[in-house]
Design a protein around this motif. Structure first.
Motif, PDB file in Angstrom:
ATOM      1  N   ALA A   1       0.830  -1.203   0.000  1.00  0.00           N
ATOM      2  CA  ALA A   1       0.000   0.000   0.000  1.00  0.00           C
ATOM      3  C   ALA A   1       0.864   1.253   0.000  1.00  0.00           C
ATOM      4  O   ALA A   1       2.050   1.219   0.331  1.00  0.00           O
ATOM      5  CB  ALA A   1      -0.922   0.006   1.224  1.00  0.00           C
ATOM      6  N   LEU A   2       0.236   2.336  -0.402  1.00  0.00           N
ATOM      7  CA  LEU A   2       0.836   3.666  -0.307  1.00  0.00           C
ATOM      8  C   LEU A   2      -0.219   4.591   0.270  1.00  0.00           C
ATOM      9  O   LEU A   2      -1.298   4.755  -0.313  1.00  0.00           O
ATOM     10  CB  LEU A   2       1.276   4.171  -1.688  1.00  0.00           C
ATOM     11  CG  LEU A   2       1.725   5.644  -1.735  1.00  0.00           C
ATOM     12  CD1 LEU A   2       3.046   5.827  -0.975  1.00  0.00           C
ATOM     13  CD2 LEU A   2       1.866   6.122  -3.179  1.00  0.00           C
ATOM     14  N   THR A   3       0.072   5.187   1.420  1.00  0.00           N
ATOM     15  CA  THR A   3      -0.855   6.127   2.044  1.00  0.00           C
ATOM     16  C   THR A   3      -0.309   7.536   1.903  1.00  0.00           C
ATOM     17  O   THR A   3       0.840   7.803   2.248  1.00  0.00           O
ATOM     18  CB  THR A   3      -1.082   5.790   3.522  1.00  0.00           C
ATOM     19  OG1 THR A   3      -1.681   4.484   3.613  1.00  0.00           O
ATOM     20  CG2 THR A   3      -2.018   6.799   4.170  1.00  0.00           C
TER      21      THR A   3
ATOM     22  N   THR B   1       3.021  14.390  -4.269  1.00  0.00           N
ATOM     23  CA  THR B   1       4.333  14.957  -4.014  1.00  0.00           C
ATOM     24  C   THR B   1       5.381  14.078  -4.694  1.00  0.00           C
ATOM     25  O   THR B   1       5.105  12.904  -4.999  1.00  0.00           O
ATOM     26  CB  THR B   1       4.626  15.007  -2.502  1.00  0.00           C
ATOM     27  OG1 THR B   1       4.695  13.651  -2.005  1.00  0.00           O
ATOM     28  CG2 THR B   1       3.548  15.783  -1.753  1.00  0.00           C
ATOM     29  N   PRO B   2       6.578  14.597  -4.968  1.00  0.00           N
ATOM     30  CA  PRO B   2       7.611  13.776  -5.620  1.00  0.00           C
ATOM     31  C   PRO B   2       7.883  12.470  -4.877  1.00  0.00           C
ATOM     32  O   PRO B   2       8.052  11.419  -5.498  1.00  0.00           O
ATOM     33  CB  PRO B   2       8.821  14.699  -5.630  1.00  0.00           C
ATOM     34  CG  PRO B   2       8.236  16.077  -5.693  1.00  0.00           C
ATOM     35  CD  PRO B   2       7.012  16.010  -4.829  1.00  0.00           C
ATOM     36  N   ARG B   3       7.917  12.518  -3.557  1.00  0.00           N
ATOM     37  CA  ARG B   3       8.176  11.302  -2.783  1.00  0.00           C
ATOM     38  C   ARG B   3       7.073  10.279  -2.991  1.00  0.00           C
ATOM     39  O   ARG B   3       7.334   9.084  -3.201  1.00  0.00           O
ATOM     40  CB  ARG B   3       8.300  11.653  -1.294  1.00  0.00           C
ATOM     41  CG  ARG B   3       8.512  10.435  -0.402  1.00  0.00           C
ATOM     42  CD  ARG B   3       8.636  10.845   1.057  1.00  0.00           C
ATOM     43  NE  ARG B   3       8.784   9.695   1.924  1.00  0.00           N
ATOM     44  CZ  ARG B   3       8.918   9.760   3.234  1.00  0.00           C
ATOM     45  NH1 ARG B   3       8.933  10.955   3.826  1.00  0.00           N
ATOM     46  NH2 ARG B   3       9.034   8.675   3.964  1.00  0.00           N
ATOM     47  N   ASP B   4       5.815  10.712  -2.923  1.00  0.00           N
ATOM     48  CA  ASP B   4       4.704   9.787  -3.109  1.00  0.00           C
ATOM     49  C   ASP B   4       4.599   9.322  -4.560  1.00  0.00           C
ATOM     50  O   ASP B   4       4.169   8.188  -4.820  1.00  0.00           O
ATOM     51  CB  ASP B   4       3.403  10.431  -2.660  1.00  0.00           C
ATOM     52  CG  ASP B   4       3.306  10.554  -1.143  1.00  0.00           C
ATOM     53  OD1 ASP B   4       3.897   9.708  -0.446  1.00  0.00           O
ATOM     54  OD2 ASP B   4       2.655  11.505  -0.660  1.00  0.00           O
ATOM     55  N   ALA B   5       4.979  10.177  -5.497  1.00  0.00           N
ATOM     56  CA  ALA B   5       4.961   9.776  -6.909  1.00  0.00           C
ATOM     57  C   ALA B   5       5.925   8.619  -7.125  1.00  0.00           C
ATOM     58  O   ALA B   5       5.636   7.672  -7.872  1.00  0.00           O
ATOM     59  CB  ALA B   5       5.333  10.960  -7.799  1.00  0.00           C
ATOM     60  N   SER B   6       7.073   8.655  -6.458  1.00  0.00           N
ATOM     61  CA  SER B   6       8.040   7.568  -6.554  1.00  0.00           C
ATOM     62  C   SER B   6       7.488   6.288  -5.942  1.00  0.00           C
ATOM     63  O   SER B   6       7.619   5.195  -6.511  1.00  0.00           O
ATOM     64  CB  SER B   6       9.341   7.974  -5.849  1.00  0.00           C
ATOM     65  OG  SER B   6      10.265   6.918  -5.832  1.00  0.00           O
ATOM     66  N   GLY B   7       6.834   6.416  -4.788  1.00  0.00           N
ATOM     67  CA  GLY B   7       6.231   5.261  -4.150  1.00  0.00           C
ATOM     68  C   GLY B   7       5.096   4.680  -4.975  1.00  0.00           C
ATOM     69  O   GLY B   7       4.908   3.460  -5.031  1.00  0.00           O
ATOM     70  N   PHE B   8       4.343   5.554  -5.648  1.00  0.00           N
ATOM     71  CA  PHE B   8       3.243   5.108  -6.490  1.00  0.00           C
ATOM     72  C   PHE B   8       3.775   4.321  -7.695  1.00  0.00           C
ATOM     73  O   PHE B   8       3.196   3.312  -8.099  1.00  0.00           O
ATOM     74  CB  PHE B   8       2.435   6.314  -6.951  1.00  0.00           C
ATOM     75  CG  PHE B   8       1.168   5.962  -7.664  1.00  0.00           C
ATOM     76  CD1 PHE B   8       0.060   5.516  -6.958  1.00  0.00           C
ATOM     77  CD2 PHE B   8       1.064   6.083  -9.041  1.00  0.00           C
ATOM     78  CE1 PHE B   8      -1.121   5.196  -7.611  1.00  0.00           C
ATOM     79  CE2 PHE B   8      -0.112   5.760  -9.692  1.00  0.00           C
ATOM     80  CZ  PHE B   8      -1.206   5.317  -8.981  1.00  0.00           C
ATOM     81  N   ALA B   9       4.880   4.790  -8.254  1.00  0.00           N
ATOM     82  CA  ALA B   9       5.496   4.079  -9.376  1.00  0.00           C
ATOM     83  C   ALA B   9       5.935   2.679  -8.944  1.00  0.00           C
ATOM     84  O   ALA B   9       5.756   1.698  -9.680  1.00  0.00           O
ATOM     85  CB  ALA B   9       6.689   4.871  -9.914  1.00  0.00           C
ATOM     86  N   ALA B  10       6.515   2.568  -7.734  1.00  0.00           N
ATOM     87  CA  ALA B  10       6.946   1.263  -7.231  1.00  0.00           C
ATOM     88  C   ALA B  10       5.751   0.348  -6.987  1.00  0.00           C
ATOM     89  O   ALA B  10       5.784  -0.849  -7.312  1.00  0.00           O
ATOM     90  CB  ALA B  10       7.745   1.446  -5.944  1.00  0.00           C
ATOM     91  N   LEU B  11       4.665   0.898  -6.411  1.00  0.00           N
ATOM     92  CA  LEU B  11       3.478   0.096  -6.126  1.00  0.00           C
ATOM     93  C   LEU B  11       2.829  -0.407  -7.409  1.00  0.00           C
ATOM     94  O   LEU B  11       2.464  -1.589  -7.516  1.00  0.00           O
ATOM     95  CB  LEU B  11       2.483   0.926  -5.320  1.00  0.00           C
ATOM     96  CG  LEU B  11       1.223   0.192  -4.862  1.00  0.00           C
ATOM     97  CD1 LEU B  11       1.572  -0.880  -3.842  1.00  0.00           C
ATOM     98  CD2 LEU B  11       0.219   1.182  -4.259  1.00  0.00           C
ATOM     99  N   THR B  12       2.680   0.468  -8.392  1.00  0.00           N
ATOM    100  CA  THR B  12       2.070   0.042  -9.647  1.00  0.00           C
ATOM    101  C   THR B  12       2.989  -0.899 -10.419  1.00  0.00           C
ATOM    102  O   THR B  12       2.513  -1.751 -11.175  1.00  0.00           O
ATOM    103  CB  THR B  12       1.694   1.253 -10.524  1.00  0.00           C
ATOM    104  OG1 THR B  12       2.845   2.084 -10.713  1.00  0.00           O
ATOM    105  CG2 THR B  12       0.591   2.073  -9.868  1.00  0.00           C
ATOM    106  N   GLY B  13       4.297  -0.761 -10.228  1.00  0.00           N
ATOM    107  CA  GLY B  13       5.219  -1.714 -10.851  1.00  0.00           C
ATOM    108  C   GLY B  13       5.015  -3.110 -10.296  1.00  0.00           C
ATOM    109  O   GLY B  13       5.013  -4.100 -11.041  1.00  0.00           O
TER     110      GLY B  13
END
Length: 217
Positions: free
Chosen positions: A112-114, A142-154
């Motif tokens: 998850a990403l919150t 935010t840039p930090r969450d965008a990175s986490g979102f990319a990892a989650l969707t990957g």
């Protein structure tokens, strides 16, 4: 028994309906199948099964006027993207969450990403020129969450290739599903997210109500 996705990311707003979600061409989308669209140097279109939910996410451009735009903003109710562990039929048991239309139950996985802060959140009006006939909810991570979102969707994309339940991703506001989970077929980079739904449900009042629920403004 598992079933395929439906035919497809002050006072609270009305109960969440089954929306469509996608990753937009310039902040666009419209009702239709669950779809992820990634706009980059080369456009990649990700089509999910069904048509009750679609998430529009894009990496570039900022087309379309917004009736209500806030940001940066700390969220009163957190926004969570979470991969699915299992799907079952109602009644929902063991902590499973009901789909917005009550037709299925979803057990959420640990991945998850919150998000507690957004660079921007906006209510976006219809744009018939791009095929979007309803209001939509736009967010810039935010840039930090965008990175986490990319990892989650990957991770979800890998699971989707293996035909695992975690190939689908849910979006929740304050613990409630915003839409039926969408199939992820490709990692989503960037950080601009737009969620839309059927025009009879995704009205201006509904979308601005979601913004108010998330932000308290």
């Amino acid at each position: 028994m598992s079933r395929p996705p439906g035919t497809p990311y002050g006072p609270p707003p009305p109960p969440f309906p089954p929306p469509t979600a996608a990753l937009p061409p310039p902040r666009g989308g419209g009702a239709g199948p669950l779809v992820f669209v990634l706009i980059a140097a080369v456009v990649a279109v990700l089509v999910a099964i069904g048509g009750l939910a679609a998430w529009l996410l894009r990496d570039d451009g900022r087309g379309g006027a917004s009736a209500a735009s806030l940001g940066p903003v700390d969220l009163r109710e957190p926004l969570t993207f979470r991969l699915i562990a299992a799907e079952s039929r109602p009644p929902c048991q063991g902590g499973a969450l009901p789909a917005p239309d009550g037709s299925a139950c979803f057990t959420l996985g640990a991945d998850a990403l919150t998000v507690h802060r957004l660079d921007e959140v906006r209510a976006v009006p219809p744009d018939p020129a791009t095929g979007r006939l309803a209001w939509s909810l736009g967010m810039t991570l935010t840039p930090r969450d965008a990175s986490g979102f990319a990892a989650l969707t990957g991770k979800a994309a890998q699971a989707s290739t293996a035909r695992l339940p975690s190939g689908r991703m849910a979006m929740l506001v304050g613990g409630s599903l915003v839409s039926e989970p969408a199939q992820v077929l490709q990692p989503i980079t960037g950080g601009d997210v737009e969620i839309n739904g059927p025009s009879e449900r995704f009205t201006r009042a509904y979308v601005e109500g979601v913004v108010h629920r998330m932000t308290g403004r």
